[in-house]
Structures are given as C-alpha cells and as structure tokens.
Design a protein around this motif. Structure first.
Motif, PDB file in Angstrom:
ATOM      1  N   GLU A 271       0.853  -1.187   0.000  1.00  0.00           N
ATOM      2  CA  GLU A 271       0.000   0.000   0.000  1.00  0.00           C
ATOM      3  C   GLU A 271       0.896   1.247   0.000  1.00  0.00           C
ATOM      4  OE1 GLU A 271      -2.821   2.351  -0.568  1.00  0.00           O
ATOM      5  OE2 GLU A 271      -3.405   0.233  -0.338  1.00  0.00           O
ATOM      6  N   SER A 272       1.059   1.834  -1.168  1.00  0.00           N
ATOM      7  CA  SER A 272       2.020   2.938  -1.340  1.00  0.00           C
ATOM      8  C   SER A 272       1.671   4.167  -0.517  1.00  0.00           C
ATOM      9  CB  SER A 272       2.122   3.322  -2.823  1.00  0.00           C
ATOM     10  OG  SER A 272       2.669   2.263  -3.573  1.00  0.00           O
ATOM     11  N   ARG A 273       0.383   4.460  -0.368  1.00  0.00           N
ATOM     12  CA  ARG A 273       0.000   5.670   0.374  1.00  0.00           C
ATOM     13  C   ARG A 273       0.496   5.617   1.810  1.00  0.00           C
ATOM     14  NH1 ARG A 273      -6.078   6.441   0.388  1.00  0.00           N
ATOM     15  NH2 ARG A 273      -5.990   4.207   0.792  1.00  0.00           N
ATOM     16  N   LEU A 274       0.354   4.455   2.436  1.00  0.00           N
ATOM     17  CA  LEU A 274       0.793   4.311   3.821  1.00  0.00           C
ATOM     18  C   LEU A 274       2.309   4.425   3.924  1.00  0.00           C
ATOM     19  CD1 LEU A 274      -1.493   1.334   4.892  1.00  0.00           C
ATOM     20  CD2 LEU A 274      -1.775   3.739   5.508  1.00  0.00           C
ATOM     21  N   ARG A 275       3.005   3.747   3.041  1.00  0.00           N
ATOM     22  CA  ARG A 275       4.468   3.778   3.087  1.00  0.00           C
ATOM     23  C   ARG A 275       4.993   5.183   2.784  1.00  0.00           C
ATOM     24  NH1 ARG A 275       8.105  -0.345   3.144  1.00  0.00           N
ATOM     25  NH2 ARG A 275       6.547  -1.885   2.474  1.00  0.00           N
ATOM     26  N   LEU A 276       4.337   5.888   1.880  1.00  0.00           N
ATOM     27  CA  LEU A 276       4.780   7.240   1.546  1.00  0.00           C
ATOM     28  C   LEU A 276       4.623   8.170   2.749  1.00  0.00           C
ATOM     29  CD1 LEU A 276       5.821   9.259  -0.506  1.00  0.00           C
ATOM     30  CD2 LEU A 276       3.474   9.590  -1.302  1.00  0.00           C
ATOM     31  N   GLN A 277       3.491   8.093   3.440  1.00  0.00           N
ATOM     32  CA  GLN A 277       3.307   8.910   4.641  1.00  0.00           C
ATOM     33  C   GLN A 277       4.340   8.546   5.707  1.00  0.00           C
ATOM     34  OE1 GLN A 277       1.914  11.497   5.458  1.00  0.00           O
ATOM     35  NE2 GLN A 277       1.087  11.496   7.538  1.00  0.00           N
ATOM     36  N   TYR A 278       4.616   7.259   5.833  1.00  0.00           N
ATOM     37  CA  TYR A 278       5.625   6.787   6.782  1.00  0.00           C
ATOM     38  C   TYR A 278       6.993   7.363   6.422  1.00  0.00           C
ATOM     39  CZ  TYR A 278       8.273   3.247   9.487  1.00  0.00           C
ATOM     40  OH  TYR A 278       9.108   2.594  10.361  1.00  0.00           O
ATOM     41  N   ALA A 279       7.342   7.303   5.150  1.00  0.00           N
ATOM     42  CA  ALA A 279       8.640   7.817   4.699  1.00  0.00           C
ATOM     43  C   ALA A 279       8.754   9.319   4.936  1.00  0.00           C
ATOM     44  CB  ALA A 279       8.831   7.492   3.222  1.00  0.00           C
ATOM     45  N   LEU A 297       9.525   2.086  -2.108  1.00  0.00           N
ATOM     46  CA  LEU A 297       8.463   2.685  -2.925  1.00  0.00           C
ATOM     47  C   LEU A 297       8.872   2.740  -4.395  1.00  0.00           C
ATOM     48  CD1 LEU A 297       7.374   5.599  -0.565  1.00  0.00           C
ATOM     49  CD2 LEU A 297       5.855   3.816  -1.429  1.00  0.00           C
ATOM     50  N   VAL A 298      10.111   3.102  -4.643  1.00  0.00           N
ATOM     51  CA  VAL A 298      10.599   3.156  -6.031  1.00  0.00           C
ATOM     52  C   VAL A 298      10.645   1.752  -6.625  1.00  0.00           C
ATOM     53  CG1 VAL A 298      12.614   3.663  -7.468  1.00  0.00           C
ATOM     54  CG2 VAL A 298      11.866   5.310  -5.741  1.00  0.00           C
ATOM     55  N   LYS A 299      11.010   0.781  -5.810  1.00  0.00           N
ATOM     56  CA  LYS A 299      11.037  -0.605  -6.275  1.00  0.00           C
ATOM     57  C   LYS A 299       9.638  -1.068  -6.674  1.00  0.00           C
ATOM     58  CE  LYS A 299      12.419  -5.244  -4.728  1.00  0.00           C
ATOM     59  NZ  LYS A 299      12.967  -6.027  -3.586  1.00  0.00           N
ATOM     60  N   GLN A 300       8.632  -0.670  -5.901  1.00  0.00           N
ATOM     61  CA  GLN A 300       7.249  -1.055  -6.191  1.00  0.00           C
ATOM     62  C   GLN A 300       6.648  -0.233  -7.326  1.00  0.00           C
ATOM     63  OE1 GLN A 300       4.954  -0.809  -2.568  1.00  0.00           O
ATOM     64  NE2 GLN A 300       6.246  -2.272  -1.464  1.00  0.00           N
ATOM     65  N   ASN A 301       7.158   0.988  -7.495  1.00  0.00           N
ATOM     66  CA  ASN A 301       6.622   1.901  -8.524  1.00  0.00           C
ATOM     67  C   ASN A 301       7.786   2.453  -9.350  1.00  0.00           C
ATOM     68  OD1 ASN A 301       3.657   2.314  -7.313  1.00  0.00           O
ATOM     69  ND2 ASN A 301       5.121   2.459  -5.629  1.00  0.00           N
ATOM     70  N   GLY A 305       7.831   9.134 -11.168  1.00  0.00           N
ATOM     71  CA  GLY A 305       8.851  10.174 -11.122  1.00  0.00           C
ATOM     72  C   GLY A 305       8.927  10.900  -9.795  1.00  0.00           C
ATOM     73  N   ASN A 306       7.796  11.102  -9.119  1.00  0.00           N
ATOM     74  CA  ASN A 306       7.802  11.802  -7.839  1.00  0.00           C
ATOM     75  C   ASN A 306       8.585  11.023  -6.792  1.00  0.00           C
ATOM     76  OD1 ASN A 306       6.182  13.913  -8.798  1.00  0.00           O
ATOM     77  ND2 ASN A 306       4.315  12.780  -8.371  1.00  0.00           N
ATOM     78  N   LEU A 307       8.388   9.709  -6.766  1.00  0.00           N
ATOM     79  CA  LEU A 307       9.100   8.881  -5.798  1.00  0.00           C
ATOM     80  C   LEU A 307      10.588   8.805  -6.129  1.00  0.00           C
ATOM     81  CD1 LEU A 307       6.526   5.964  -5.422  1.00  0.00           C
ATOM     82  CD2 LEU A 307       6.934   7.848  -3.840  1.00  0.00           C
ATOM     83  N   ILE A 308      10.902   8.675  -7.412  1.00  0.00           N
ATOM     84  CA  ILE A 308      12.304   8.614  -7.824  1.00  0.00           C
ATOM     85  C   ILE A 308      13.019   9.907  -7.444  1.00  0.00           C
ATOM     86  CG2 ILE A 308      13.862   8.452  -9.807  1.00  0.00           C
ATOM     87  CD1 ILE A 308      11.664   6.740 -11.184  1.00  0.00           C
ATOM     88  N   LEU A 309      12.351  11.046  -7.693  1.00  0.00           N
ATOM     89  CA  LEU A 309      12.950  12.338  -7.355  1.00  0.00           C
ATOM     90  C   LEU A 309      13.154  12.458  -5.847  1.00  0.00           C
ATOM     91  CD1 LEU A 309      13.911  15.153  -8.170  1.00  0.00           C
ATOM     92  CD2 LEU A 309      11.534  15.925  -8.057  1.00  0.00           C
ATOM     93  N   SER A 310      12.171  12.020  -5.053  1.00  0.00           N
ATOM     94  CA  SER A 310      12.296  12.105  -3.592  1.00  0.00           C
ATOM     95  C   SER A 310      13.488  11.295  -3.099  1.00  0.00           C
ATOM     96  CB  SER A 310      11.005  11.599  -2.928  1.00  0.00           C
ATOM     97  OG  SER A 310       9.906  12.407  -3.282  1.00  0.00           O
ATOM     98  N   LEU A 311      13.617  10.077  -3.596  1.00  0.00           N
ATOM     99  CA  LEU A 311      14.747   9.243  -3.192  1.00  0.00           C
ATOM    100  C   LEU A 311      16.068   9.853  -3.652  1.00  0.00           C
ATOM    101  CD1 LEU A 311      15.859   6.664  -1.915  1.00  0.00           C
ATOM    102  CD2 LEU A 311      15.407   5.474  -4.081  1.00  0.00           C
ATOM    103  N   GLY A 312      16.072  10.380  -4.866  1.00  0.00           N
ATOM    104  CA  GLY A 312      17.287  11.016  -5.379  1.00  0.00           C
ATOM    105  C   GLY A 312      17.707  12.199  -4.529  1.00  0.00           C
ATOM    106  N   LEU A 313      16.739  13.007  -4.081  1.00  0.00           N
ATOM    107  CA  LEU A 313      17.057  14.176  -3.263  1.00  0.00           C
ATOM    108  C   LEU A 313      17.634  13.772  -1.910  1.00  0.00           C
ATOM    109  CD1 LEU A 313      13.993  16.482  -4.027  1.00  0.00           C
ATOM    110  CD2 LEU A 313      16.344  16.764  -4.799  1.00  0.00           C
TER     111      LEU A 313
END
Length: 599
Positions: A271-279, A297-301, A305-313
């Motif tokens: 469930e990406s929404r829950l993990r994103l809020q957790y992150a 999250l990036v592995k699952q999605n 681009g939003n998740l990739i950018l967040s991890l990159g930052l």
C-alpha cells in the motif's frame, strides 16, 4: 498499410445505460434502408456500438423517434471515436445531448468529456444528465465530481446527497479536500457535512469527509474520535488510519503516528500511500530509514517520477552521489522532472569539480523553480574558470530567449565580470546594452559605478547627474554621488548637502549614515563622525563601516578600541581589503608624523 482502428476507450467509464438505446435501433433501420432492394437474404444484424446494448428497433422507435440528422451526427461520432478522432466524437455527442435532451446521449457525452479531460463540456453534460435522470445514482455522482472540480461545492453537495439517497457512494472526501483549501468555504459547507455524517453514521466515506472538515477547523479530538470509529466499522478502509496519522501529527504526536504507520506498513506492504506517509514522517526523525522506505516505494513503482525524485534528493543531501546519479538519470529517460534531474546532476558534477559537466546540465534546466539558480551557478562556474567567452554565449542566448529580461541578464553578466575584476569587459558590455536601451536607469547606474571603479570620475558624475535629473529625490543616487565627492576637498560642502538630503529621505539607511559619518570626519568633526559611524555599524556590521569607525577612533587616540573594531570587522569579512588598507595607511602616516617631530 493503415493500422487497424482501436475501439473508442469508453470502458474507462463503463455505461450504465444506452446512449438512447434508440440509437442502435435507428442505426439498424438506417443501414437496412440503404441496402439493395433486390436482396432476398435475411439482413445481417446491426453493428453493435461500443457500450450500447441491443434493443429491438420497433420497441425503441415506438418510445421516441429521432430525426435522421441526429442519427447521422451520432453515427459520425461513433466512427470518429473508433478512428481516435475524440474531439469530433465529443463535439457531436455534446451538441446532440443539448439538442435532444436525451439522458443516454448526455451520459455518453459526459463519459467522453471526462475521458478527454474536457472540463467545461463534462460539467455541462453531467449537469444535463443529472437533470434528465434524477433517479440515476451514476448521473448524480458525475455531476458531483464535475461541480467539485469547478469549485461549486454547494451544488455538488446537493447532487452528492441525492446520490447517497439512491444508494451511491458519493466522493465526499474529494469534496471535503476541495473545501478545506479555503477557510471561509469550509465554514460555509461544514453544517451540510455534519448533517450527512449524522444521517449516514455507518458510511465510512461520509464520516471521514466530516472528520476532514473538523481537522481543517482544528477540532482534532473530535476528528480523531470519528476516524477511530470508522476504523472499527470498516477495518479495510485505509483512508481512516491514514487520516489518523495526520491528526496525530497535528497534535504534535509524531511518535504515535510513526508507530501506527510502522504497523500498517508491515500489514499492508504494497500500500504505497501508507508507506509514503511513513517515509515522509521519517525524514525528520531518521533519514536512513526514510531512505529505505523511499527505496522500497521506487522498487514497487519503478516509473513514478515523484518517488524517484524524492529518493534522489535524499541521497543527494546525504552525499550518496553515486547512488543519487542513476536516479536522476532514470528521470531523464522517463521524461519526468527533467529540469530537476538536470539541476541535481549538475550539482553532482559541480561537487566532483567537473565544470564542463555541471554547466552542460545547468544549461538544460528549463524555466521554473530551479531556473534562476541554475543560471547563477552555471555562469559563476564559468566566470571562476575564466571562461568569459562561454559565458558571453550563454547570456546572449538567454537574452534572445527572454527578450523582456534582457536588461537583467546584461546586469548579471556585468556583475560576474566585475567580481572577477574584468571591469573593462563589464563596462564594454554595459555600453553595448545602453545602445539598445538608453533609458534604463539600472544600466545608467551600473555604467556610472563601473566608470568610477576604473577611475573615470567625470563619467561617473555625469551618469549620476543624469539619474538625478530624472529622480531628484532618489536617496541611493544622492548618497552615491555625495560619497564620491568627499574625496575632493574643494567639494565637501556639496557632498554634505547631497548626503544630508539622502539621510533626510532615508534616516535609517546604514549606508547613508556611514556616508554622513565619513563626511563629518573629513570636515574635522570627529566626535560627530564617531556617533554616526557607531550607529551605522550597529545597524549593518559591514567591513567598510568598520574601517571608517576604526580610523576615526585611531585619530582620536582610542587605538585599542580602533583595533578591536578592525579585528571584529576582519572576523566577519576575512577577505576585506579596506580594513588592512586603512590600518596600513594610518601606521604610515603615524611614522611620518613621528619622523617629522623627531627632526
């Protein structure tokens, strides 16, 4: 060879009723009327239009006959849809919906418009559909959604209420999310949300929407109580615990929110929404763990681009450059967040002292959040490397690309040249700029200052006088000219008049106060000078002001105080050339005076 036509994608909004089932029957009659009369075989069944159930033609024609031009227009719409000419399909259905006042045609027009994101057409056709079929839940839901997007929340609530009565599940959380963006609107519609929550206490969507409204009005305990009740009634409705975590954060209970999300992520790992809020919550508490969550999250999605950018930052900020680089490169391949990707790839290259690579990426940043910063950093890199020709080409390109900002880019380039002590090149650039825009006050001012720095005081004063003719009460110009005239002993009274006027216009400006202190010193009024200079330094701890105050204290015999002021000024600005110059000059003068007295 032409590719086979794709069917019109009506399945994105599956129909609940035919676009007047009359259409299928009428089409059958129209096609059979065109068939050769001598044909004795049984006629083939009429083509089935996408999403249109077969209905006996006689029955439908008995219900309501359509004019032949209407049938033809709708037929053209269907053919256009199958040929992916969606704008033609929408135009025909939209026109016929208003013309025929047929619920089925209005429904079809609504679905096409929504698929194409044609908001105005979707709103009008949805409202028409809801009016023609007041007992159809889907029609009321469509009207609710479109009115919400249009910002007409009161009318949207009316349709949502009808949908609930008809057994539909109205999107009240979306409605609430729109309402809470405006405090006045929130208070306006709050009673209706409260009424619906009381009327439908077992409807999780309705109660959560009301809880969102309570949160917007900072009624956190009441909202939290409702959310927890929904969780008991609907344990699989994940919107409830997600909203609970927001409410806990609102009440400074981040630890509880993180613990809850940790449990939920373990139960619902996909469930990406829950993990994103957790992150997101972990970013402030545990950056390493936050990075792990974003990586999952990036592995699952992998194409988000939003998740990739967040991890990159995160990896960029933690100096994990080798791990950040491929993420930004992936964004470029996906065509998402391209400017941000170039900006941070440039930053990586800059940290690795790869000037060429950094500039190449900075130059590909498009107008937006990072645009000005990219230009500033890229051109500074080139200037520091002495690559003024490359800078000239870049700025020329920028002026051509943004002609209305040409003056800004001329000034920006000139400042870079000045900072690198390329005063002659800077002056030549501004001279060229003035040939194109002779009336620009900022260009005149910069040109005057550059002339002053090159020792051309006549050109400096000419430029300043020109500006004062246009704006005689410009304190900045008055102060700049007055300060320069202090150097000429014969014009110090004139300098005093200019600076006095400037100070009268801007009595709290530390630069002007410093000028007043300096002219008083040059006129021999040392105590008056000290008063002004102390006031200026208190307002602005600048090294030039410190140099002036130190000199005044020194000549008054307060040498320890002078040294303290100078040393403090050098701490704040170790690169200062003004303070050491003043110290050296005064020590030389003292040596000369001592030598003269000994003689």
């Amino acid at each position: 060879m032409l590719p086979a036509p794709r069917p019109f994608p009506f399945d994105k909004f599956p129909p609940r009723s035919a676009p007047s089932s009359l259409l299928a029957a009428a089409l059958s009659l129209w096609l059979s009327a065109c068939a050769p009369q001598q044909q004795m075989e049984a006629p083939a069944p009429a083509p089935q239009l996408a999403g249109t159930p077969q209905v006996p033609a006689e029955e439908e024609m008995t219900k309501r006959p359509f004019p032949i031009d209407t049938f033809y227009t709708l037929l053209v719409a269907e053919v256009a849809g199958n040929r992916e000419q969606y704008d033609v399909a929408l135009a025909n259905y939209y026109h016929q919906a208003e013309r025929t006042q047929d619920a089925g045609v209005a429904a079809r027009a609504t679905r096409i418009a929504r698929f194409l994101n044609a908001r105005r057409a979707a709103l009008r056709s949805a409202k028409l559909w809801a009016e023609l079929e007041p007992d159809e839940a889907e029609a009321q839901l469509a009207a609710t959604a479109e009115l919400t997007l249009a910002g007409d929340l009161e009318t949207a609530l009316l349709h949502a209420t009808k949908a609930l009565k008809l057994g539909g599940d109205a999107p009240l959380q979306s409605l609430a999310a729109t309402a809470v963006s405006n405090r006045e609107l929130t208070e306006q519609v709050m009673p209706e949300f409260q009424r619906l929550a009381q009327q439908y206490p077992d409807n999780g969507e309705v109660v959560l929407a009301y809880a969102m409204m309570l949160r917007a009005t900072e009624q956190y305990p009441e909202a939290l109580s409702l959310v927890r009740r929904v969780q008991e009634q609907h344990p699989d409705l994940l919107d409830a615990p997600l909203l609970e975590t927001h409410l806990l954060v609102d009440q400074d209970r981040r630890g509880e929110a993180i613990q809850l999300l940790e449990k939920l992520v373990a139960i619902y790992p996909r469930e990406s929404r829950l993990r994103l809020q957790y992150a997101r919550l972990l970013i402030r508490e545990d950056l390493t763990l936050a990075q792990q969550q974003f990586a999952e999250l990036v592995k699952q999605n992998p194409e988000d681009g939003n998740l990739i950018l967040s991890l990159g930052l995160i990896r960029y900020e933690t100096d994990s450059l080798d791990e950040a680089r491929p993420l930004f490169e992936r964004l470029l391949k996906l065509g998402q967040h391209k400017s941000a990707a170039h900006f941070y790839l440039a930053g990586i290259a800059e940290r690795e002292n790869d000037v060429a690579g950094a500039v190449a990426h900075y130059r590909q940043v498009e107008p937006g959040n990072d645009y000005v910063e990219a230009i500033t950093r890229g051109t500074e890199l080139l200037a520091d490397a002495g690559q003024f020709v490359d800078n000239r080409e870049w700025f020329a390109e920028l002026r051509q690309r943004h002609p209305q900002q040409a003056e800004h880019f001329y000034l920006m380039e000139a400042e870079l040249l000045r900072k690198n002590e390329e005063h002659r090149l800077a002056l030549e650039l501004i001279d060229r700029a003035r040939e194109k825009d002779s009336e620009s006050g900022r260009l005149v001012y910069t040109q005057a200052l550059l002339n002053e720095q090159m020792g051309n005081t006549v050109a400096f004063e000419r430029g300043m006088r020109q500006l004062l003719e246009r704006d005689p009460d410009n304190a900045t110009i008055l102060n700049a000219l007055g300060y320069k005239l202090i150097e000429d002993e014969s014009r110090r009274e004139e300098a005093l008049r200019l600076i006095s006027k400037a100070l009268e216009l801007r009595p709290d400006d530390p630069a002007i106060i410093d000028s007043m202190g300096w002219i008083q010193y040059r006129l021999g009024n040392h105590s008056e000078a000290e008063k002004y200079l102390r006031q200026a330094l208190e307002k602005l701890p600048d090294h030039e002001i410190a140099a002036h105050l130190g000199e005044v204290l020194w000549v008054q015999g307060h040498r320890e105080q002078a040294m303290e002021v100078w040393q403090d000024g050098l701490k704040k600005n170790p690169q200062s050339k003004i303070i050491p110059a003043a110290m050296k000059r005064l020590q030389i003068n003292e040596s000369l005076e001592q030598h003269a007295s000994d003689s």
